[in-house]
Design a protein around this motif. Sequence first.
Motif, PDB file in Angstrom:
ATOM      1  N   PHE A   1     -12.203  12.744  11.387  1.00  0.00           N
ATOM      2  CA  PHE A   1     -12.514  12.035  10.149  1.00  0.00           C
ATOM      3  C   PHE A   1     -11.259  11.327   9.651  1.00  0.00           C
ATOM      4  O   PHE A   1     -10.308  11.967   9.215  1.00  0.00           O
ATOM      5  CB  PHE A   1     -13.014  13.001   9.077  1.00  0.00           C
ATOM      6  N   VAL A   2     -11.258  10.007   9.695  1.00  0.00           N
ATOM      7  CA  VAL A   2     -10.080   9.209   9.375  1.00  0.00           C
ATOM      8  C   VAL A   2     -10.320   8.478   8.057  1.00  0.00           C
ATOM      9  O   VAL A   2     -11.341   7.798   7.881  1.00  0.00           O
ATOM     10  CB  VAL A   2      -9.785   8.188  10.497  1.00  0.00           C
ATOM     11  N   VAL A   3      -9.355   8.586   7.136  1.00  0.00           N
ATOM     12  CA  VAL A   3      -9.490   8.009   5.801  1.00  0.00           C
ATOM     13  C   VAL A   3      -8.737   6.683   5.689  1.00  0.00           C
ATOM     14  O   VAL A   3      -7.569   6.593   6.064  1.00  0.00           O
ATOM     15  CB  VAL A   3      -8.974   8.985   4.721  1.00  0.00           C
ATOM     16  N   LEU A   4      -9.437   5.707   5.133  1.00  0.00           N
ATOM     17  CA  LEU A   4      -8.832   4.450   4.687  1.00  0.00           C
ATOM     18  C   LEU A   4      -8.854   4.515   3.169  1.00  0.00           C
ATOM     19  O   LEU A   4      -9.926   4.651   2.575  1.00  0.00           O
ATOM     20  CB  LEU A   4      -9.647   3.246   5.163  1.00  0.00           C
ATOM     21  N   SER A   5      -7.719   4.457   2.544  1.00  0.00           N
ATOM     22  CA  SER A   5      -7.647   4.563   1.093  1.00  0.00           C
ATOM     23  C   SER A   5      -6.642   3.548   0.581  1.00  0.00           C
ATOM     24  O   SER A   5      -6.205   2.672   1.313  1.00  0.00           O
ATOM     25  CB  SER A   5      -7.265   5.988   0.677  1.00  0.00           C
ATOM     26  N   GLY A   6      -6.301   3.647  -0.700  1.00  0.00           N
ATOM     27  CA  GLY A   6      -5.283   2.773  -1.261  1.00  0.00           C
ATOM     28  C   GLY A   6      -5.776   1.971  -2.433  1.00  0.00           C
ATOM     29  O   GLY A   6      -6.670   2.385  -3.163  1.00  0.00           O
ATOM     30  N   CYS A   7      -5.192   0.811  -2.577  1.00  0.00           N
ATOM     31  CA  CYS A   7      -5.442  -0.038  -3.737  1.00  0.00           C
ATOM     32  C   CYS A   7      -6.839  -0.644  -3.699  1.00  0.00           C
ATOM     33  O   CYS A   7      -7.279  -1.145  -2.663  1.00  0.00           O
ATOM     34  CB  CYS A   7      -4.401  -1.159  -3.772  1.00  0.00           C
TER      35      CYS A   7
ATOM     36  N   GLY B   1     -16.750  11.175  18.273  1.00  0.00           N
ATOM     37  CA  GLY B   1     -15.623  10.252  18.143  1.00  0.00           C
ATOM     38  C   GLY B   1     -15.102  10.128  16.731  1.00  0.00           C
ATOM     39  O   GLY B   1     -15.410  10.914  15.841  1.00  0.00           O
ATOM     40  N   TRP B   2     -14.286   9.108  16.547  1.00  0.00           N
ATOM     41  CA  TRP B   2     -13.695   8.843  15.233  1.00  0.00           C
ATOM     42  C   TRP B   2     -14.777   8.463  14.240  1.00  0.00           C
ATOM     43  O   TRP B   2     -15.700   7.726  14.580  1.00  0.00           O
ATOM     44  CB  TRP B   2     -12.697   7.696  15.306  1.00  0.00           C
ATOM     45  N   VAL B   3     -14.633   8.950  13.025  1.00  0.00           N
ATOM     46  CA  VAL B   3     -15.484   8.527  11.910  1.00  0.00           C
ATOM     47  C   VAL B   3     -14.534   8.038  10.824  1.00  0.00           C
ATOM     48  O   VAL B   3     -13.670   8.794  10.369  1.00  0.00           O
ATOM     49  CB  VAL B   3     -16.363   9.672  11.369  1.00  0.00           C
ATOM     50  N   PHE B   4     -14.688   6.784  10.424  1.00  0.00           N
ATOM     51  CA  PHE B   4     -13.808   6.179   9.421  1.00  0.00           C
ATOM     52  C   PHE B   4     -14.487   6.199   8.057  1.00  0.00           C
ATOM     53  O   PHE B   4     -15.626   5.752   7.920  1.00  0.00           O
ATOM     54  CB  PHE B   4     -13.450   4.747   9.830  1.00  0.00           C
TER      55      PHE B   4
ATOM     56  N   THR C   1      -9.880  22.848   1.563  1.00  0.00           N
ATOM     57  CA  THR C   1     -10.894  23.425   2.444  1.00  0.00           C
ATOM     58  C   THR C   1     -11.678  22.378   3.228  1.00  0.00           C
ATOM     59  O   THR C   1     -12.315  22.716   4.219  1.00  0.00           O
ATOM     60  CB  THR C   1     -11.874  24.298   1.637  1.00  0.00           C
ATOM     61  N   HIS C   2     -11.650  21.142   2.813  1.00  0.00           N
ATOM     62  CA  HIS C   2     -12.375  20.059   3.492  1.00  0.00           C
ATOM     63  C   HIS C   2     -11.361  18.996   3.921  1.00  0.00           C
ATOM     64  O   HIS C   2     -11.099  18.040   3.197  1.00  0.00           O
ATOM     65  CB  HIS C   2     -13.421  19.441   2.560  1.00  0.00           C
ATOM     66  N   ARG C   3     -10.811  19.182   5.120  1.00  0.00           N
ATOM     67  CA  ARG C   3      -9.709  18.346   5.591  1.00  0.00           C
ATOM     68  C   ARG C   3     -10.198  17.133   6.383  1.00  0.00           C
ATOM     69  O   ARG C   3     -11.306  17.124   6.915  1.00  0.00           O
ATOM     70  CB  ARG C   3      -8.775  19.168   6.480  1.00  0.00           C
ATOM     71  N   TYR C   4      -9.318  16.148   6.472  1.00  0.00           N
ATOM     72  CA  TYR C   4      -9.524  14.941   7.266  1.00  0.00           C
ATOM     73  C   TYR C   4      -8.380  14.866   8.289  1.00  0.00           C
ATOM     74  O   TYR C   4      -7.520  15.736   8.332  1.00  0.00           O
ATOM     75  CB  TYR C   4      -9.478  13.702   6.362  1.00  0.00           C
ATOM     76  N   HIS C   5      -8.377  13.795   9.066  1.00  0.00           N
ATOM     77  CA  HIS C   5      -7.284  13.554  10.007  1.00  0.00           C
ATOM     78  C   HIS C   5      -5.969  13.585   9.223  1.00  0.00           C
ATOM     79  O   HIS C   5      -5.918  13.123   8.079  1.00  0.00           O
ATOM     80  CB  HIS C   5      -7.474  12.190  10.684  1.00  0.00           C
ATOM     81  N   PRO C   6      -4.887  14.108   9.813  1.00  0.00           N
ATOM     82  CA  PRO C   6      -3.633  14.238   9.058  1.00  0.00           C
ATOM     83  C   PRO C   6      -2.971  12.913   8.663  1.00  0.00           C
ATOM     84  O   PRO C   6      -2.172  12.893   7.732  1.00  0.00           O
ATOM     85  CB  PRO C   6      -2.723  15.038   9.981  1.00  0.00           C
ATOM     86  N   ALA C   7      -3.311  11.816   9.342  1.00  0.00           N
ATOM     87  CA  ALA C   7      -2.771  10.504   8.957  1.00  0.00           C
ATOM     88  C   ALA C   7      -3.809   9.775   8.112  1.00  0.00           C
ATOM     89  O   ALA C   7      -4.971   9.669   8.495  1.00  0.00           O
ATOM     90  CB  ALA C   7      -2.434   9.670  10.191  1.00  0.00           C
ATOM     91  N   VAL C   8      -3.390   9.308   6.959  1.00  0.00           N
ATOM     92  CA  VAL C   8      -4.257   8.551   6.054  1.00  0.00           C
ATOM     93  C   VAL C   8      -3.700   7.140   5.966  1.00  0.00           C
ATOM     94  O   VAL C   8      -2.495   6.948   5.752  1.00  0.00           O
ATOM     95  CB  VAL C   8      -4.299   9.201   4.655  1.00  0.00           C
ATOM     96  N   PHE C   9      -4.569   6.163   6.115  1.00  0.00           N
ATOM     97  CA  PHE C   9      -4.164   4.757   6.126  1.00  0.00           C
ATOM     98  C   PHE C   9      -4.392   4.160   4.741  1.00  0.00           C
ATOM     99  O   PHE C   9      -5.526   4.123   4.256  1.00  0.00           O
ATOM    100  CB  PHE C   9      -4.951   3.996   7.195  1.00  0.00           C
ATOM    101  N   LEU C  10      -3.297   3.728   4.102  1.00  0.00           N
ATOM    102  CA  LEU C  10      -3.373   3.169   2.751  1.00  0.00           C
ATOM    103  C   LEU C  10      -3.210   1.656   2.787  1.00  0.00           C
ATOM    104  O   LEU C  10      -2.304   1.133   3.440  1.00  0.00           O
ATOM    105  CB  LEU C  10      -2.274   3.742   1.857  1.00  0.00           C
ATOM    106  N   THR C  11      -4.085   0.985   2.054  1.00  0.00           N
ATOM    107  CA  THR C  11      -3.939  -0.458   1.853  1.00  0.00           C
ATOM    108  C   THR C  11      -3.141  -0.648   0.569  1.00  0.00           C
ATOM    109  O   THR C  11      -3.536  -0.156  -0.486  1.00  0.00           O
ATOM    110  CB  THR C  11      -5.299  -1.160   1.752  1.00  0.00           C
ATOM    111  N   PRO C  12      -2.000  -1.325   0.643  1.00  0.00           N
ATOM    112  CA  PRO C  12      -1.156  -1.494  -0.539  1.00  0.00           C
ATOM    113  C   PRO C  12      -1.711  -2.578  -1.466  1.00  0.00           C
ATOM    114  O   PRO C  12      -2.582  -3.360  -1.065  1.00  0.00           O
ATOM    115  CB  PRO C  12       0.183  -1.930   0.060  1.00  0.00           C
TER     116      PRO C  12
END
Length: 187
Positions: free
Chosen positions: A5-11, A78-81, A108-119
Amino acid sequence: MSSRFVVLSGCSGGGKSTLLGELRRRGYATRDEPGRRIVQAEIAAGGSALPWVDLEAFARRAIELALDDRERAGDWAGWVFFDRSLIDAVAALDPVGADASIGRLPITHRYHPAVFLTPPWPEIYETDAERKLGWDEAVAEYDRLAQAYPKFGYRIVVLPRASVEQRADLVLAELANCPQQVGSIGR
């Protein structure tokens, strides 16, 4: 933890949804932003769980939806974004306060350790009927998230201000170099 589970977050207005669409186009599983879905439903129903009306109700709904999204994605290969995550919703409650049980959810509900932030990216930022944050509020949101994710043990990867194709390539390259890499669907 689901390292798939891969997170896209940020602004807000930083290009997350566009990037999610590009990853979807490339054949990856995706989940749209809970906040947008809540705002659309609340506007259609004349509700008040809107971030500019009742931030606490909105954030609590976002937590429920983020948990539901994780559960639904559990069987996908596979990957889930994810466009935003449970951490975004919990961080939104910080200004209004949250009980201890909510503060434990990101542990308790973790995602992939790398989080991608949009600045913050003023050249592409715009408001609309569902995004009413002004520029200063969007930047403050980014700053809050840039602090929240590391507190929960995530490594932040700030995405460059680049084309959506370049951003997607960077995300996929970063994931290919992670030991948690499990591949993709549609490939």
